[in-house]
Design a protein around this motif. Structure first.
Motif, PDB file in Angstrom:
ATOM      1  N   LEU A  22       0.811  -1.361  -0.084  1.00  0.00           N
ATOM      2  CA  LEU A  22      -0.126   0.097  -0.108  1.00  0.00           C
ATOM      3  C   LEU A  22       0.750   1.124  -0.053  1.00  0.00           C
ATOM      4  O   LEU A  22       2.008   1.367   0.424  1.00  0.00           O
ATOM      5  N   LYS A  23       0.419   2.369  -0.495  1.00  0.00           N
ATOM      6  CA  LYS A  23       1.100   3.687  -0.738  1.00  0.00           C
ATOM      7  C   LYS A  23       0.429   4.541   0.216  1.00  0.00           C
ATOM      8  O   LYS A  23      -0.915   4.256   0.758  1.00  0.00           O
ATOM      9  N   GLN A  25      -0.943   7.364   0.125  1.00  0.00           N
ATOM     10  CA  GLN A  25      -1.918   7.782  -0.614  1.00  0.00           C
ATOM     11  C   GLN A  25      -3.430   7.009  -0.576  1.00  0.00           C
ATOM     12  O   GLN A  25      -4.417   7.269  -0.600  1.00  0.00           O
ATOM     13  N   ASP A  26      -2.908   5.722  -0.471  1.00  0.00           N
ATOM     14  CA  ASP A  26      -4.049   4.534  -0.374  1.00  0.00           C
ATOM     15  C   ASP A  26      -4.814   5.036   0.835  1.00  0.00           C
ATOM     16  O   ASP A  26      -6.055   4.779   0.992  1.00  0.00           O
ATOM     17  N   ILE A  30      -8.874   5.842   1.190  1.00  0.00           N
ATOM     18  CA  ILE A  30      -9.814   4.794   2.097  1.00  0.00           C
ATOM     19  C   ILE A  30     -10.653   5.670   3.080  1.00  0.00           C
ATOM     20  O   ILE A  30     -11.451   5.619   3.496  1.00  0.00           O
ATOM     21  N   GLU A  56      -5.645   7.816 -10.051  1.00  0.00           N
ATOM     22  CA  GLU A  56      -5.094   7.741  -8.891  1.00  0.00           C
ATOM     23  C   GLU A  56      -5.919   7.120  -7.594  1.00  0.00           C
ATOM     24  O   GLU A  56      -5.563   6.205  -7.025  1.00  0.00           O
ATOM     25  N   ALA A  60      -5.755   3.426  -5.918  1.00  0.00           N
ATOM     26  CA  ALA A  60      -5.610   3.408  -4.537  1.00  0.00           C
ATOM     27  C   ALA A  60      -6.406   2.170  -4.061  1.00  0.00           C
ATOM     28  O   ALA A  60      -6.251   1.555  -3.137  1.00  0.00           O
ATOM     29  N   LEU A  61      -7.874   2.602  -4.445  1.00  0.00           N
ATOM     30  CA  LEU A  61      -8.955   1.808  -3.918  1.00  0.00           C
ATOM     31  C   LEU A  61      -8.885   0.405  -4.292  1.00  0.00           C
ATOM     32  O   LEU A  61      -9.071  -0.736  -3.388  1.00  0.00           O
ATOM     33  N   SER A  62      -8.145   0.166  -5.431  1.00  0.00           N
ATOM     34  CA  SER A  62      -7.880  -1.343  -5.759  1.00  0.00           C
ATOM     35  C   SER A  62      -6.893  -1.712  -5.004  1.00  0.00           C
ATOM     36  O   SER A  62      -7.048  -3.182  -4.681  1.00  0.00           O
ATOM     37  N   ARG A  63      -5.641  -1.225  -4.845  1.00  0.00           N
ATOM     38  CA  ARG A  63      -4.777  -1.764  -3.720  1.00  0.00           C
ATOM     39  C   ARG A  63      -5.540  -2.256  -2.406  1.00  0.00           C
ATOM     40  O   ARG A  63      -5.048  -3.311  -1.898  1.00  0.00           O
ATOM     41  N   CYS A  64      -6.223  -1.207  -1.876  1.00  0.00           N
ATOM     42  CA  CYS A  64      -7.032  -1.658  -0.752  1.00  0.00           C
ATOM     43  C   CYS A  64      -7.745  -2.724  -0.898  1.00  0.00           C
ATOM     44  O   CYS A  64      -7.997  -3.528   0.313  1.00  0.00           O
ATOM     45  N   TYR A  70     -10.944  -3.027   1.470  1.00  0.00           N
ATOM     46  CA  TYR A  70     -12.213  -2.476   0.929  1.00  0.00           C
ATOM     47  C   TYR A  70     -12.841  -3.392  -0.048  1.00  0.00           C
ATOM     48  O   TYR A  70     -12.111  -4.274  -0.815  1.00  0.00           O
TER      49      TYR A  70
END
Length: 91
Positions: A22-23, A25-26, A30, A56, A60-64, A70
């Motif tokens: 995760l970054k 910004q993620d 969230i 972006e 971010a939400l895809s990584r979460c 999420y």
């Protein structure tokens, strides 16, 4: 022959439990979704409020989602997982 067996073991291990990085910004994205949980939002409005691009925010939400924080299908946060991550995962 031994090297080949170790390599195959590593490949199988990584397929079973993919690691998500995760970054920062993620987490911001969230948490913003959490504050807007009672309203209908779209990626562009969320992105504008965060001064980010819509792509972006989507990434971010895809990584979460990959991290289990999420649920993208229902657009809901997995609150217990997020709380656990915020308490023990951030350093």
């Amino acid at each position: 022959m031994l090297i080949f067996a170790i390599r195959e073991c590593r490949i199988k291990e990584s397929e079973r439990s993919p690691k998500v990085m995760l970054k920062p910004q993620d987490i911001v994205a969230i948490l913003k979704v959490h504050t807007w949980q009672n309203s209908d939002w779209i990626y562009s409005t969320l992105a504008q409020s965060l001064d980010m691009s819509a792509s972006e925010v989507h990434a971010a939400l895809s990584r979460c989602e990959a991290a289990g924080l999420y649920n993208g299908e229902n657009r809901k946060i997995v609150k217990q997982a997020l709380l656990e991550f915020l308490v023990h995962g951030l350093r």
